[in-house]
Design a protein around this motif. Structure first.
Motif, PDB file in Angstrom:
ATOM      1  N   GLY A  60       0.825  -1.192   0.000  1.00 27.43           N
ATOM      2  CA  GLY A  60       0.000   0.000   0.000  1.00 27.43           C
ATOM      3  C   GLY A  60       0.862   1.245   0.000  1.00 27.43           C
ATOM      4  O   GLY A  60       2.084   1.181   0.174  1.00 27.43           O
ATOM      5  N   VAL A  61       0.218   2.404  -0.197  1.00 33.76           N
ATOM      6  CA  VAL A  61       0.883   3.687  -0.043  1.00 33.76           C
ATOM      7  C   VAL A  61       0.058   4.527   0.925  1.00 33.76           C
ATOM      8  O   VAL A  61      -1.166   4.391   0.991  1.00 33.76           O
ATOM      9  CB  VAL A  61       1.057   4.439  -1.382  1.00 33.76           C
ATOM     10  CG1 VAL A  61       1.990   3.685  -2.309  1.00 33.76           C
ATOM     11  CG2 VAL A  61      -0.286   4.681  -2.060  1.00 33.76           C
ATOM     12  N   VAL A  62       0.745   5.378   1.682  1.00 30.35           N
ATOM     13  CA  VAL A  62       0.091   6.261   2.642  1.00 30.35           C
ATOM     14  C   VAL A  62       0.401   7.699   2.238  1.00 30.35           C
ATOM     15  O   VAL A  62       1.568   8.087   2.168  1.00 30.35           O
ATOM     16  CB  VAL A  62       0.566   6.002   4.086  1.00 30.35           C
ATOM     17  CG1 VAL A  62      -0.272   6.809   5.070  1.00 30.35           C
ATOM     18  CG2 VAL A  62       0.513   4.517   4.419  1.00 30.35           C
ATOM     19  N   LEU A  63      -0.649   8.481   1.982  1.00 32.75           N
ATOM     20  CA  LEU A  63      -0.508   9.844   1.484  1.00 32.75           C
ATOM     21  C   LEU A  63      -1.075  10.839   2.486  1.00 32.75           C
ATOM     22  O   LEU A  63      -2.036  10.533   3.185  1.00 32.75           O
ATOM     23  CB  LEU A  63      -1.242  10.012   0.148  1.00 32.75           C
ATOM     24  CG  LEU A  63      -0.893   9.001  -0.951  1.00 32.75           C
ATOM     25  CD1 LEU A  63      -1.826   9.191  -2.146  1.00 32.75           C
ATOM     26  CD2 LEU A  63       0.558   9.159  -1.384  1.00 32.75           C
ATOM     27  N   THR A  75      -5.732  -9.504   9.504  1.00 33.68           N
ATOM     28  CA  THR A  75      -4.744  -9.038   8.539  1.00 33.68           C
ATOM     29  C   THR A  75      -3.723  -8.148   9.248  1.00 33.68           C
ATOM     30  O   THR A  75      -4.094  -7.267  10.023  1.00 33.68           O
ATOM     31  CB  THR A  75      -5.418  -8.249   7.410  1.00 33.68           C
ATOM     32  OG1 THR A  75      -6.405  -9.072   6.778  1.00 33.68           O
ATOM     33  CG2 THR A  75      -4.393  -7.802   6.373  1.00 33.68           C
ATOM     34  N   ILE A  76      -2.452  -8.378   8.986  1.00 31.91           N
ATOM     35  CA  ILE A  76      -1.385  -7.610   9.620  1.00 31.91           C
ATOM     36  C   ILE A  76      -0.786  -6.649   8.584  1.00 31.91           C
ATOM     37  O   ILE A  76      -0.288  -7.081   7.541  1.00 31.91           O
ATOM     38  CB  ILE A  76      -0.272  -8.524  10.173  1.00 31.91           C
ATOM     39  CG1 ILE A  76      -0.866  -9.599  11.109  1.00 31.91           C
ATOM     40  CG2 ILE A  76       0.786  -7.682  10.880  1.00 31.91           C
ATOM     41  CD1 ILE A  76      -1.506  -9.051  12.361  1.00 31.91           C
ATOM     42  N   CYS A  77      -0.848  -5.367   8.907  1.00 31.66           N
ATOM     43  CA  CYS A  77      -0.303  -4.332   8.027  1.00 31.66           C
ATOM     44  C   CYS A  77       0.785  -3.562   8.763  1.00 31.66           C
ATOM     45  O   CYS A  77       0.528  -2.999   9.833  1.00 31.66           O
ATOM     46  CB  CYS A  77      -1.411  -3.379   7.583  1.00 31.66           C
ATOM     47  SG  CYS A  77      -0.837  -1.939   6.643  1.00 31.66           S
ATOM     48  N   VAL A  78       1.979  -3.534   8.202  1.00 31.05           N
ATOM     49  CA  VAL A  78       3.064  -2.691   8.705  1.00 31.05           C
ATOM     50  C   VAL A  78       3.192  -1.495   7.776  1.00 31.05           C
ATOM     51  O   VAL A  78       3.251  -1.653   6.543  1.00 31.05           O
ATOM     52  CB  VAL A  78       4.389  -3.467   8.783  1.00 31.05           C
ATOM     53  CG1 VAL A  78       5.580  -2.517   8.851  1.00 31.05           C
ATOM     54  CG2 VAL A  78       4.397  -4.394   9.985  1.00 31.05           C
ATOM     55  N   VAL A 116       3.389 -10.641   8.401  1.00 30.22           N
ATOM     56  CA  VAL A 116       2.855  -9.392   7.864  1.00 30.22           C
ATOM     57  C   VAL A 116       2.259  -9.651   6.481  1.00 30.22           C
ATOM     58  O   VAL A 116       2.888 -10.256   5.621  1.00 30.22           O
ATOM     59  CB  VAL A 116       3.957  -8.322   7.791  1.00 30.22           C
ATOM     60  CG1 VAL A 116       3.454  -7.061   7.092  1.00 30.22           C
ATOM     61  CG2 VAL A 116       4.452  -8.000   9.200  1.00 30.22           C
ATOM     62  N   ASP A 117       1.031  -9.176   6.278  1.00 28.83           N
ATOM     63  CA  ASP A 117       0.306  -9.385   5.025  1.00 28.83           C
ATOM     64  C   ASP A 117       0.421  -8.204   4.066  1.00 28.83           C
ATOM     65  O   ASP A 117       0.262  -8.374   2.858  1.00 28.83           O
ATOM     66  CB  ASP A 117      -1.180  -9.630   5.310  1.00 28.83           C
ATOM     67  CG  ASP A 117      -1.413 -10.821   6.208  1.00 28.83           C
ATOM     68  OD1 ASP A 117      -1.101 -11.945   5.775  1.00 28.83           O
ATOM     69  OD2 ASP A 117      -1.896 -10.632   7.352  1.00 28.83           O
ATOM     70  N   GLN A 118       0.650  -7.007   4.616  1.00 25.87           N
ATOM     71  CA  GLN A 118       0.770  -5.825   3.767  1.00 25.87           C
ATOM     72  C   GLN A 118       1.864  -4.906   4.307  1.00 25.87           C
ATOM     73  O   GLN A 118       1.947  -4.672   5.510  1.00 25.87           O
ATOM     74  CB  GLN A 118      -0.540  -5.039   3.724  1.00 25.87           C
ATOM     75  CG  GLN A 118      -0.460  -3.775   2.862  1.00 25.87           C
ATOM     76  CD  GLN A 118      -1.722  -2.927   2.867  1.00 25.87           C
ATOM     77  OE1 GLN A 118      -1.673  -1.700   2.740  1.00 25.87           O
ATOM     78  NE2 GLN A 118      -2.876  -3.561   3.007  1.00 25.87           N
ATOM     79  N   PHE A 119       2.679  -4.378   3.392  1.00 24.33           N
ATOM     80  CA  PHE A 119       3.608  -3.318   3.733  1.00 24.33           C
ATOM     81  C   PHE A 119       3.121  -2.052   3.044  1.00 24.33           C
ATOM     82  O   PHE A 119       2.995  -2.007   1.820  1.00 24.33           O
ATOM     83  CB  PHE A 119       5.031  -3.640   3.297  1.00 24.33           C
ATOM     84  CG  PHE A 119       6.008  -2.550   3.640  1.00 24.33           C
ATOM     85  CD1 PHE A 119       6.274  -2.246   4.963  1.00 24.33           C
ATOM     86  CD2 PHE A 119       6.637  -1.812   2.636  1.00 24.33           C
ATOM     87  CE1 PHE A 119       7.164  -1.223   5.291  1.00 24.33           C
ATOM     88  CE2 PHE A 119       7.524  -0.793   2.958  1.00 24.33           C
ATOM     89  CZ  PHE A 119       7.789  -0.498   4.285  1.00 24.33           C
ATOM     90  N   ALA A 120       2.829  -1.022   3.843  1.00 21.30           N
ATOM     91  CA  ALA A 120       2.311   0.240   3.318  1.00 21.30           C
ATOM     92  C   ALA A 120       3.400   1.303   3.425  1.00 21.30           C
ATOM     93  O   ALA A 120       3.952   1.538   4.506  1.00 21.30           O
ATOM     94  CB  ALA A 120       1.062   0.676   4.079  1.00 21.30           C
ATOM     95  N   VAL A 121       3.704   1.950   2.304  1.00 24.05           N
ATOM     96  CA  VAL A 121       4.809   2.895   2.197  1.00 24.05           C
ATOM     97  C   VAL A 121       4.318   4.317   2.465  1.00 24.05           C
ATOM     98  O   VAL A 121       3.504   4.852   1.715  1.00 24.05           O
ATOM     99  CB  VAL A 121       5.433   2.828   0.790  1.00 24.05           C
ATOM    100  CG1 VAL A 121       6.555   3.845   0.656  1.00 24.05           C
ATOM    101  CG2 VAL A 121       5.929   1.421   0.479  1.00 24.05           C
ATOM    102  N   TYR A 122       4.808   4.920   3.543  1.00 20.92           N
ATOM    103  CA  TYR A 122       4.581   6.352   3.743  1.00 20.92           C
ATOM    104  C   TYR A 122       5.403   7.118   2.708  1.00 20.92           C
ATOM    105  O   TYR A 122       6.607   6.897   2.571  1.00 20.92           O
ATOM    106  CB  TYR A 122       5.023   6.770   5.147  1.00 20.92           C
ATOM    107  CG  TYR A 122       4.005   6.561   6.241  1.00 20.92           C
ATOM    108  CD1 TYR A 122       3.054   7.537   6.514  1.00 20.92           C
ATOM    109  CD2 TYR A 122       4.010   5.405   7.015  1.00 20.92           C
ATOM    110  CE1 TYR A 122       2.135   7.372   7.540  1.00 20.92           C
ATOM    111  CE2 TYR A 122       3.094   5.223   8.034  1.00 20.92           C
ATOM    112  CZ  TYR A 122       2.147   6.217   8.290  1.00 20.92           C
ATOM    113  OH  TYR A 122       1.237   6.038   9.300  1.00 20.92           O
TER     114      TYR A 122
END
Length: 342
Positions: free
Chosen positions: A4-7, A200-203, A307-313
């Motif tokens: 994912g992405v974090v905006l 679901t585990i999201c980092v 971890v199921d998702q890595f979300a990029v800030y």
């Protein structure tokens, strides 16, 4: 593994939507935004624009809270977006940080957070819920489906997450701390009679691609140092509530000893002036900095921890390059290695 992405919803909103469209084109599964309606623009109209211009990504706040928004309005917002775009939303929620503190308020209680999770999820899925002494239902939302993922650091919040949440959001990418946090959530889920694998585990953490040089790494750290300050807010809450006996790993609590306040007008901003207390070691542990192969290595470590998702800030000066590098050099390798091991 999802990415994912974090905006931030920093004006102009068209820029936020454009980054989300790029993320969709590059194969990211989720687009998250901050939710602080005074510091930045209102995210929900922007979600509608993102959903209208994409076909695959799921959108949601990272994170909303039970204090600044009426829970029934939040549920109706998600259910409306789901009706319009086909169940492509997720609700990230926590006790509240910048959105409440900038108004002079305080984070919600864990009891309020627990109740809000049930009300928002139930109503957004067309179910009848108890709220304010009344039984309420969105009769038009029977086809809507919404998961609620809880962001947490402290032991009681982690327990709540394991007991009621559909997903867990951890806002840092240190494998040692991740192992402890995820273990606490899973233990709480098992104790509550739930299957821990259903959560679901999201980092989520800043990621910055460098060329391998010391100068590039130093610049990347300076661009991501703000994140240690943001995490420090939550850690400071834990220490003030539980003291040094919180049970939270010392690697997470020791570095805030030099913290001397926080300016929310610079919240989430690269180069802000109130995060000098965050050492390089913490930036390297909490964020993912280095050439693409270093990102693959760290994300593989996180995946091995469940971890199921890595979300990029993306709150730094290299947004497009980061998205493209992840699409070309990081995501394919992570998923190839995952396929080889399955």
């Amino acid at each position: 593994m999802d990415f994912g992405v974090v905006l931030q919803t920093t004006p102009p909103s068209a820029r936020v939507v454009d980054l989300a469209v790029q993320a969709d084109r590059f194969g990211f599964s989720h687009v998250w935004t901050f939710d602080s309606h005074i510091l930045w623009q209102e995210p929900y109209p922007i979600f509608g624009q993102i959903l209208d211009r994409t076909r695959r990504v799921t959108v949601g706040p990272m994170v909303t809270n039970p204090a600044t928004r009426d829970w029934t309005v939040t549920a109706s917002l998600f259910a409306t977006l789901n009706e319009m775009y086909g169940n492509r939303t997720v609700c990230g929620i926590g006790r509240g940080d910048s959105a409440v503190r900038v108004e002079g308020g305080r984070p919600s209680t864990l009891a309020a957070l627990r109740e809000a999770v049930g009300v928002i999820r139930g109503m957004a899925c067309g179910e009848a819920v108890s709220y304010g002494g009344s039984t309420l239902r969105l009769p038009w939302a029977t086809a809507s489906r919404l998961e609620v993922w809880v962001a947490a650091y402290g032991p009681k919040a982690l327990q709540l997450t394991g007991e009621v949440a559909d997903g867990y959001i951890l806002q840092l990418a240190d494998p040692q701390i991740t192992a402890w946090m995820v273990g606490a959530v899973r233990s709480a889920a098992s104790a509550a009679g739930r299957d821990p694998d259903d959560i679901t585990i999201c980092v989520a953490a800043p990621a910055y691609i460098t060329d391998g040089s010391a100068e590039s790494a130093e610049h990347a750290r300076d661009q991501c140092r703000w994140f240690g300050g943001m995490v420090g807010n939550h850690v400071a809450d834990i220490v003030s509530r539980y003291g040094e006996s919180s049970g939270v790993p010392k690697a997470l609590t020791d570095y805030i000893a030099g913290r001397q306040g926080y300016d929310y007008n610079q919240h989430g901003r690269a180069g802000n002036t109130h995060t000098e207390f965050v050492p390089d070691e913490i930036v390297d542990r909490f964020c993912v900095i280095g050439p693409p192969e270093e990102h693959v290595k760290r994300i593989e470590e996180l995946r091995e921890l469940g971890v199921d998702q890595f979300a990029v800030y993306l709150q730094h000066d290299d947004k497009e390059h980061t998205l493209a590098s992840y699409a070309d050099h990081v995501m394919p390798l992570v998923n190839v290695q995952q396929g080889a091991r399955s």
